[in-house]
Design an enzyme around this catalytic site. Structure first.
Site, short mmCIF file in Angstrom:
data_model
loop_
_atom_site.label_atom_id
_atom_site.label_comp_id
_atom_site.label_asym_id
_atom_site.label_seq_id
_atom_site.Cartn_x
_atom_site.Cartn_y
_atom_site.Cartn_z
N ASP A 65 77.22 13.35 53.15
CA ASP A 65 77.23 13.44 54.70
C ASP A 65 78.81 13.14 55.06
O ASP A 65 78.99 12.60 55.85
CB ASP A 65 76.21 12.20 55.13
CG ASP A 65 76.65 10.90 54.62
OD1 ASP A 65 77.46 10.83 53.73
OD2 ASP A 65 76.24 9.75 55.40
N GLU A 84 75.39 16.99 56.59
CA GLU A 84 74.12 16.48 56.90
C GLU A 84 73.77 16.52 58.50
O GLU A 84 74.68 16.16 59.06
CB GLU A 84 74.19 14.78 56.67
CG GLU A 84 72.90 14.16 56.85
CD GLU A 84 73.08 12.71 56.81
OE1 GLU A 84 72.40 11.87 56.06
OE2 GLU A 84 73.90 12.08 57.90
P1 0O2 Z 1 77.16 6.64 58.88
O1 0O2 Z 1 78.05 5.55 59.65
O2 0O2 Z 1 76.21 7.10 60.15
O3 0O2 Z 1 77.83 7.73 58.17
P2 0O2 Z 1 69.93 7.40 50.33
O4 0O2 Z 1 70.49 6.64 48.80
O5 0O2 Z 1 70.11 8.80 49.90
O6 0O2 Z 1 68.63 6.82 50.43
P3 0O2 Z 1 71.90 7.80 52.21
O7 0O2 Z 1 73.01 8.70 51.32
O8 0O2 Z 1 72.55 6.75 52.82
O9 0O2 Z 1 71.03 6.75 51.27
O10 0O2 Z 1 71.11 8.71 53.09
P4 0O2 Z 1 70.39 8.27 54.13
O11 0O2 Z 1 69.16 7.30 54.04
O12 0O2 Z 1 69.59 9.71 54.75
O13 0O2 Z 1 71.35 7.96 55.33
C1 0O2 Z 1 71.99 8.76 55.88
C2 0O2 Z 1 72.57 8.19 57.15
O14 0O2 Z 1 71.35 8.29 58.19
C3 0O2 Z 1 73.47 7.07 57.35
O15 0O2 Z 1 74.75 7.19 56.98
C4 0O2 Z 1 73.00 6.75 58.87
O16 0O2 Z 1 73.76 7.37 59.74
C5 0O2 Z 1 71.57 7.06 58.79
N1 0O2 Z 1 70.61 6.15 58.67
C6 0O2 Z 1 69.94 5.88 57.61
N2 0O2 Z 1 68.93 4.89 57.48
C7 0O2 Z 1 69.69 4.08 58.57
C8 0O2 Z 1 69.24 2.86 59.14
O17 0O2 Z 1 68.28 2.26 58.54
N3 0O2 Z 1 69.68 2.57 60.56
C9 0O2 Z 1 70.75 3.32 61.30
N4 0O2 Z 1 71.05 3.01 62.07
N5 0O2 Z 1 71.04 4.61 60.72
C10 0O2 Z 1 70.55 4.69 59.28
P5 0O2 Z 1 75.71 6.09 56.82
O18 0O2 Z 1 76.47 6.50 55.63
O19 0O2 Z 1 74.47 4.67 56.42
O20 0O2 Z 1 76.45 5.65 58.07
#
Ligand code: 0O2
Length: 271
Positions: free
Chosen positions: A73, A140
């Site tokens: 992402d 992403e």
């Molecule tokens: P930012 O600041 O947005 O870049 P995984 O190990 O694959 O499960 P991954 O790679 O973090 O985890 O993927 P996931 O879960 O799809 O999350 C990707 C992005 O989705 C996050 O990026 C957030 O933007 C959003 N997201 C996922 N879970 C949550 C949550 O519980 N709350 C909020 N507010 N956003 C969420 P980043 O890198 O965490 O942050």
């Protein structure tokens, strides 16, 4: 790795985000111009900051040589929809596009996260053209409703405030808020068709008024000015009745008049 290499690494991701913003915004505009309901409400994007990339690499144990594969992402596009149903429409649209290839999907609508997070994620391969040739990168795409976005943005701020460990009582409030958001989205879906009809009518009226005023201006340049002022007054009268059918009829008549007037002026120029 020095700062120069980071910039070089991130440049294609910046390019991909800019291009995709234009493409998705155009898609929304195209719907509006054709008087169709747009499943996209708004689009935003960002390239992950270096510190955020480093944090992710550390937390997932990703080595530098695997950075572009492992952090999927770095480029992120967020598509906000009005209704839950629109999310599937946008996802289906992305699936059939030829300028990107879906690599994976995460359905946090069917499988809400423990935090209460709801959204539909797609990782797509997207090719940017650079001076060094084509570069295929991962982007992403997050698709969610306005209500889901409100929740996620608020929760994200709280994650930042509490440095990732939100106190239990706040986490419980967030879970309740997430349930309320889900209910709100469901309630809004009940009136979806009525809202869609109203929005389409309003868009038809906006487009009609734009066409009518363009025709009136063109006629004013070519025709008897006093007659055109009368036409304009008639337009204001019809507009004040809010009768879309009458406005459409008036618009068609004006199209014919404007066409005739244009043909006449071309004839005059030719003789
Ligand atoms: P930012 O600041 O947005 O870049 P995984 O190990 O694959 O499960 P991954 O790679 O973090 O985890 O993927 P996931 O879960 O799809 O999350 C990707 C992005 O989705 C996050 O990026 C957030 O933007 C959003 N997201 C996922 N879970 C949550 C949550 O519980 N709350 C909020 N507010 N956003 C969420 P980043 O890198 O965490 O942050």
């Amino acid at each position: 790795m020095d700062i120069h290499l980071w910039k070089e690494l991130l440049d294609p991701y910046e390019q991909a985000v800019s291009e995709l913003l234009v493409k998705f915004r155009n898609l929304k505009e195209e719907h509006r111009k054709k008087n169709l309901y747009p499943p996209i409400e708004s689009v935003s994007g960002r390239v992950k900051t270096v510190s955020s990339i480093l944090e992710k690499m550390q937390s997932k144990g990703i080595a530098f040589e695997d950075l572009e594969e492992g952090v999927d992402d770095i480029a992120g596009v967020r598509i906000i929809c009005q209704f839950v149903e629109d999310i599937a429409t946008v996802a289906a649209h992305i699936e059939q596009r030829t300028d990107m290839e879906v690599r994976s999907r995460k359905d946090y609508l069917a499988n809400q996260k423990k935090s209460g997070y709801r959204s539909f994620h797609m990782i797509v391969w997207y090719t940017v053209q650079t001076v060094k040739g084509p570069k295929r990168i991962q982007v992403e795409i997050q698709i969610r409703t306005m209500a889901m976005n409100f929740w996620a943005t608020t929760e994200h701020s709280l994650q930042y405030k509490y440095k990732g460990s939100i106190p239990e009582h706040v986490a419980q409030q967030l879970t309740r808020a997430s349930d309320a958001i889900e209910l709100l989205d469901r309630e809004m879906s009940q009136v979806r068709s009525e809202i869609m009809d109203a929005q389409i009518d309003s868009q038809i009226e906006t487009n009609l008024v734009k066409d009518i005023l363009r025709n009136i201006e063109n006629l004013y340049r070519l025709d008897n000015k006093r007659e055109v002022v009368k036409i304009q007054n008639e337009f204001y009268r019809i507009f004040s009745t809010h009768n879309l059918d009458e406005l459409e009829r008036f618009g068609k008549q004006l199209d014919i008049m404007a066409e005739g007037s244009r043909a006449q002026s071309v004839d005059t120029l030719a003789t």
